[in-house]
Design an enzyme around this catalytic site. Structure first.
Site, PDB file in Angstrom:
ATOM      1  N   ILE A   1       0.867  -1.181   0.000  1.00 56.59           N
ATOM      2  CA  ILE A   1       0.000   0.000   0.000  1.00 56.59           C
ATOM      3  C   ILE A   1       0.900   1.226   0.000  1.00 56.59           C
ATOM      4  O   ILE A   1       1.759   1.384   0.870  1.00 56.59           O
ATOM      5  CB  ILE A   1      -0.929   0.016   1.225  1.00 56.59           C
ATOM      6  CG1 ILE A   1      -1.818  -1.232   1.238  1.00 56.59           C
ATOM      7  CG2 ILE A   1      -1.784   1.287   1.234  1.00 56.59           C
ATOM      8  CD1 ILE A   1      -2.697  -1.355   2.475  1.00 56.59           C
TER       9      ILE A   1
ATOM     10  N   GLU B   1       1.752  -3.521   5.743  1.00 58.75           N
ATOM     11  CA  GLU B   1       0.891  -3.162   4.611  1.00 58.75           C
ATOM     12  C   GLU B   1       1.295  -3.885   3.331  1.00 58.75           C
ATOM     13  O   GLU B   1       0.873  -3.499   2.231  1.00 58.75           O
ATOM     14  CB  GLU B   1       0.931  -1.641   4.381  1.00 58.75           C
ATOM     15  CG  GLU B   1       2.241  -1.094   3.861  1.00 58.75           C
ATOM     16  CD  GLU B   1       3.273  -0.792   4.943  1.00 58.75           C
ATOM     17  OE1 GLU B   1       4.210  -0.032   4.639  1.00 58.75           O
ATOM     18  OE2 GLU B   1       3.150  -1.312   6.073  1.00 58.75           O
TER      19      GLU B   1
END
Length: 314
Positions: free
Chosen positions: A173, A216
């Site tokens: 991300i 992430e």
């Protein structure tokens, strides 16, 4: 309704196979082999929930088969029950020391064999449930890093026998620290959950695995998947995440949450460490970030490159 357990019956006497099948087929799926070599090949193919294994067989006997089963990472957790006419305590001890969980004496009593099989199947299901919890990411429900490494090891080994392609996707991300700083960690967790759900929908085949690699970062294991197919999946993931339209004021890539994606594809061959695929895909992910993020980068790696990749990683 729970899935019926698969029982592999191994015996060189067809009459014994028929007797055991008649005792168990109402509650279980039955497959059979009449030799040790055939049993090992079939076990690796169907991955049974339990194996009923005759001790005395011509050629490879039951002890040798059990020893190979317990040495195979793919089969080691499958419970083995020996079926034998041997009444000697030494024979029973030898089987248990090799990893068998029980003995059933011949002539077979259908009532006893059903009860013992039922008990060991139930115990295996409980162990499998605990093992599944240990390899599941609590936040997203995807596989965790340990599950990813297990799947990669298993698939790389399996595909090496047929020199098939294995593709790995790594994604991150973009600017997630800034997202947490702007919106808080609760919103950050919600963002991770939404991206994980999107990833899970994009990776659909039963053999594929989507996992949370850490923080992430996510990864996908795609067996028997060409580079073109893997790139199409990667672009689909990138587009789906962008379509979530999760606001991200701290990103310079887009006003919404985006992901950068790296793809590595190589033909499996004996001796290539599975970690090489992770390293190769991670290098492509780095390229995607370096080229502005919200981007997909990938390529096909040759066998020699994969061996060098592992040497560099080590």
């Amino acid at each position: 309704m729970s899935k019926r357990a698969v029982i592999l019956v191994v015996d060189d006497e067809v009459s014994n196979i028929e007797l055991l099948s008649a005792a168990l087929e109402d509650d279980h799926e039955i497959c059979f082999a009449t030799s040790g070599e055939e049993a090992l090949e079939l076990a690796r193919s169907v991955l049974p929930d339990l194996i009923l294994l005759d001790v005395l067989m011509p050629g490879m006997d039951g002890y040798a088969v059990c020893q190979q089963i317990k040495a195979d990472a793919l089969l080691a957790d499958v419970p083995v029950i020996f079926t034998t006419a041997l009444g000697e305590q030494e024979a029973e001890v030898k089987g248990l020391e090799l990893g068998a969980v029980d003995y059933v004496a011949k002539p077979i009593s259908p009532v006893i064999v059903r009860a013992r099989v039922r008990n060991h199947i139930e115990m295996k299901r409980m162990r499998d449930q605990l093992a599944e919890l240990a390899v599941t990411d609590a936040l997203t429900g995807l596989g965790n890093r340990r599950r990813l490494e297990q799947a990669l090891q298993q698939e790389a080994g399996r595909l090496a026998r047929s020199t098939a392609d294995l593709s790995i996707i790594m994604l991150d991300i973009d600017f997630f620290k800034q997202f947490n700083d702007t919106y808080g960690h609760i919103a950050g967790d919600r963002c991770i959950i939404m991206v994980a759900a999107t990833l899970n929908r994009a990776v659909r085949r039963a053999a594929d695995l989507a996992a949370r690699y850490g923080g992430e970062e996510f990864a996908c294991v795609l067996p028997n998947t060409s580079h073109e197919e893997a790139m199409a999946i990667a672009h689909n993931i990138r587009d789906r995440v962008l379509a979530l339209s999760i606001p991200h004021e701290g990103s310079t890539a887009a006003p919404y949450v985006t992901v950068s994606v790296g793809v590595a594809t190589a033909t499996c061959a004996p001796g290539i460490d599975p970690v090489s695929w992770i390293k190769a895909a991670d290098d492509q992910l780095y390229q995607a970030k370096a080229r502005g993020r919200n981007n997909v980068e990938g390529r096909v790696f040759l066998e020699a490159e994969m061996r060098n990749t592992w040497s560099e990683a080590a």
